[in-house]
Write a protein that holds these residues in place. Structure first.
Motif, PDB file in Angstrom:
ATOM      1  N   VAL A  22      10.670 -22.778  36.738  1.00 55.63           N
ATOM      2  CA  VAL A  22      10.868 -24.020  35.980  1.00 55.63           C
ATOM      3  C   VAL A  22      10.079 -23.969  34.678  1.00 55.63           C
ATOM      4  CG1 VAL A  22      10.405 -26.509  35.980  1.00 55.63           C
ATOM      5  CG2 VAL A  22      11.443 -25.435  37.983  1.00 55.63           C
ATOM      6  N   TYR A  25      11.841 -21.687  32.263  1.00 52.97           N
ATOM      7  CA  TYR A  25      13.026 -22.364  31.746  1.00 52.97           C
ATOM      8  C   TYR A  25      12.633 -23.365  30.652  1.00 52.97           C
ATOM      9  CZ  TYR A  25      16.827 -25.649  31.286  1.00 52.97           C
ATOM     10  OH  TYR A  25      17.788 -26.462  30.762  1.00 52.97           O
ATOM     11  N   ALA A  26      11.563 -24.120  30.887  1.00 52.28           N
ATOM     12  CA  ALA A  26      11.121 -25.114  29.909  1.00 52.28           C
ATOM     13  C   ALA A  26      10.704 -24.445  28.598  1.00 52.28           C
ATOM     14  CB  ALA A  26       9.966 -25.933  30.481  1.00 52.28           C
ATOM     15  N   GLN A  37      12.527 -30.339  27.694  1.00 51.76           N
ATOM     16  CA  GLN A  37      12.863 -30.773  29.056  1.00 51.76           C
ATOM     17  C   GLN A  37      11.623 -31.460  29.653  1.00 51.76           C
ATOM     18  OE1 GLN A  37      15.958 -30.436  30.073  1.00 51.76           O
ATOM     19  NE2 GLN A  37      16.526 -29.199  28.318  1.00 51.76           N
ATOM     20  N   ALA A  40      10.634 -30.937  33.364  1.00 44.45           N
ATOM     21  CA  ALA A  40      10.153 -29.632  33.803  1.00 44.45           C
ATOM     22  C   ALA A  40       8.652 -29.645  34.084  1.00 44.45           C
ATOM     23  CB  ALA A  40      10.502 -28.568  32.769  1.00 44.45           C
TER      24      ALA A  40
END
Length: 163
Positions: A22, A25-26, A37, A40
């Motif tokens: 996560v 991804y952020a 995000q 996140a």
């Protein structure tokens, strides 16, 4: 106990890896895609907290906690045994306190219906790790007391069971 060990390791690894995924991804989303995000950070924090708290129990289980042994190394065998027993008793009491306090926090948050800001996740689920960790610590402290009085290690007991 072997099954518990495997479950602890698996759950801690899953939470840690999911939290890291996560987080990555952020970072990718913010710096490559140009979108933030906010959820996140919330998820990442929760996953890492759960992984770390479960890690407390696995560290106790595997004797990986940081120790200050300047005095301990200078003690005789009898004093070391007494010190170990006192430490295990204090740890057992602490783990019970963690369970008790954690349950109170979970119940209070559940009754109040508090939710996280970005995801809207019930906060009592975040707090649930406290009594879970307390129970895991309690199990490991009691097992260490058992092994100490029996004069064996967990590995020795497992070897005896296999024959």
């Amino acid at each position: 106990m072997k099954i518990l060990y495997k479950i602890e390791n698996f759950v801690a690894i899953v939470f840690f890896l999911f939290g890291i995924a996560v987080s990555l991804y952020a970072v990718f989303s913010r710096y490559v895609l140009g979108t933030s995000q906010s959820w996140a950070t919330e998820i990442f924090t929760m996953m890492l907290v759960w992984a770390i708290f479960i890690g407390f129990a696995t560290a106790l289980r595997d004797d990986k906690h940081v120790t200050i042994d300047i005095l301990y190394d200078r003690m005789g065998p009898r004093m070391k045994k007494v010190s170990d027993i006192v430490t295990l008793i204090i740890g057992t009491v602490f783990s019970f306190f963690l369970v008790w306090t954690g349950i109170n926090m979970v119940m209070t948050a559940f009754e109040q219906g508090i939710k996280t800001i970005d995801v809207g996740f019930p906060i009592w689920m975040n707090y649930l790790i406290m009594p879970i960790t307390g129970i895991l610590l309690f199990i490991h402290f009691v097992a260490k007391i058992y092994y100490s009085f029996k004069g064996i290690t967990p590995e020795t007991e497992y070897e005896e069971e296999e024959f």
